[in-house]
Design a protein around this motif. Structure first.
Motif: not given
Length: 340
Positions: A239-240, A33-34, A57, A210, A60, A243, A30-31, A26
């Motif tokens: 959120y988790l 994706e950004r 991340v 998505r 966050d 992803y 997330i990293y 996860a």
């Protein structure tokens, strides 16, 4: 020690490993994706906290862990509290079916594909509970959209996977990968395998809510959709799950279409094939899976959001008929032995 205790300790150890791997993936996703989003938009992305923003991340995560979990006055408290756990449990169950390397399958039985589809379908129940239990009209609209969308696109996902099950003759993931030792199915299955792969990517993106299929969370219309009223780790679970569901979609595509942990071989190039065999299977698996994840992110940050009627029209008027015809063609190819 007694057999029952040994099995219990083994189950606990495997459960801890699954959760740790779930959390690590996860953070990476997330990293990623950004940074991928920033690349497509000609930005830098996170670059302040840690080298290249690598600790952003984690910052966050800490912020989310210490945030207060609010309690709604007029909500259905039981359903409101249950919904995030339903979503995360469905995601973890589906994640447990993924074969990472030879012998590294947690759940591997003769109806593995069927179990994966059934387990992943439980998540939509959690989303519907979240929308209903929040007692918020925006949440309810988002949940209804999500329910209609996920249930619709599950047909295309199922038909795409069934097309490849017809080719391999098995629903056990380890056997599906083993049958690709002499060539990945995306190459062995002719044009129907390629069509099934494209449809699977489109439908998988829609199933995970998505973009361009993110109508259930449309910020400009529904604030945040079905998780509008959630905060703290309750929101973190949604959120988790988003992803990790994306990673599960990519992992299933890797397993069924791209050979799973099998290396890339070219017939006649023995020295090249020998070099490929030196690379461990789990590196092949994660390399292919993250390539598919990049494709899914590419789709999200390229196309604009669709309307709900366009999303359902795409599924019922185009993807389902094409998938059914594609399945029939694959059956004919297998019956007459036309595959490689």
């Amino acid at each position: 020690m007694p057999e029952g205790l040994a099995v219990f300790i083994e189950c606990v150890a495997i459960g801890i490993c699954i959760l740790l791997m779930y959390a690590v993936l996860a953070v990476i996703l997330i990293y990623m994706e950004r940074k991928v989003c920033a690349f497509f938009q000609c930005r830098l992305g996170p670059n302040r906290v840690g080298k290249w923003g690598s600790i952003q991340v984690f910052a966050d995560v800490i912020k989310m862990l210490i945030k207060e979990i609010i309690e709604l006055k007029h909500a259905d408290k039981f359903l409101y509290e249950l919904a995030p756990f339903m979503v995360i449990i469905a995601s973890v169950m589906a994640f447990s079916c993924i074969p990472i390397n030879k012998g590294m399958e947690i759940l591997d039985f003769n109806v593995g594909v069927f179990f994966l589809l059934a387990a992943s379908s439980i998540g939509v129940v959690g989303i519907l509970l979240a929308g209903w239990g929040s007692n918020n009209k925006f949440s309810l609209i988002g949940a209804m959209r999500s329910g209609a969308q996920i249930i619709s696109y599950e047909l295309s996902v199922g038909l795409s996977i069934l097309t490849m099950v017809v080719l391999t003759g098995s629903m056990q993931f380890s056997e599906i990968v083993a049958n690709q030792a002499d060539g990945w199915f995306i190459f062995k299955g002719h044009i129907p395998a390629l069509i099934a792969f494209v449809i699977y990517l489109i439908a998988g993106n829609a199933e995970t809510n998505r973009g361009p299929f993110d109508l259930p969370e449309a910020e400009s219309e529904l604030t945040a959709g079905y998780h509008t009223e959630y905060s703290g780790m309750h929101f973190g679970f949604f959120y988790l799950a988003e992803y990790l569901n994306m990673f599960i979609v990519a992992s299933v595509a890797t397993t069924i279409f791209l050979g799973g942990w099998m290396p890339f071989h070219v017939v006649g190039l023995d020295s090249f094939n020998a070099i490929m065999d030196y690379i461990p299977g789990f590196i092949w698996f994660f390399g292919k899976a993250f390539f598919v994840v990049f494709l899914l992110m590419w789709i999200k940050w390229t196309f604009p959001r669709l309307r709900i009627d366009q999303i359902l029209s795409l599924e019922w008027k185009y993807l389902v008929p094409i998938s059914l015809v594609n399945l029939i063609i694959m059956v004919l190819i297998v019956v007459f032995g036309l595959h490689f």
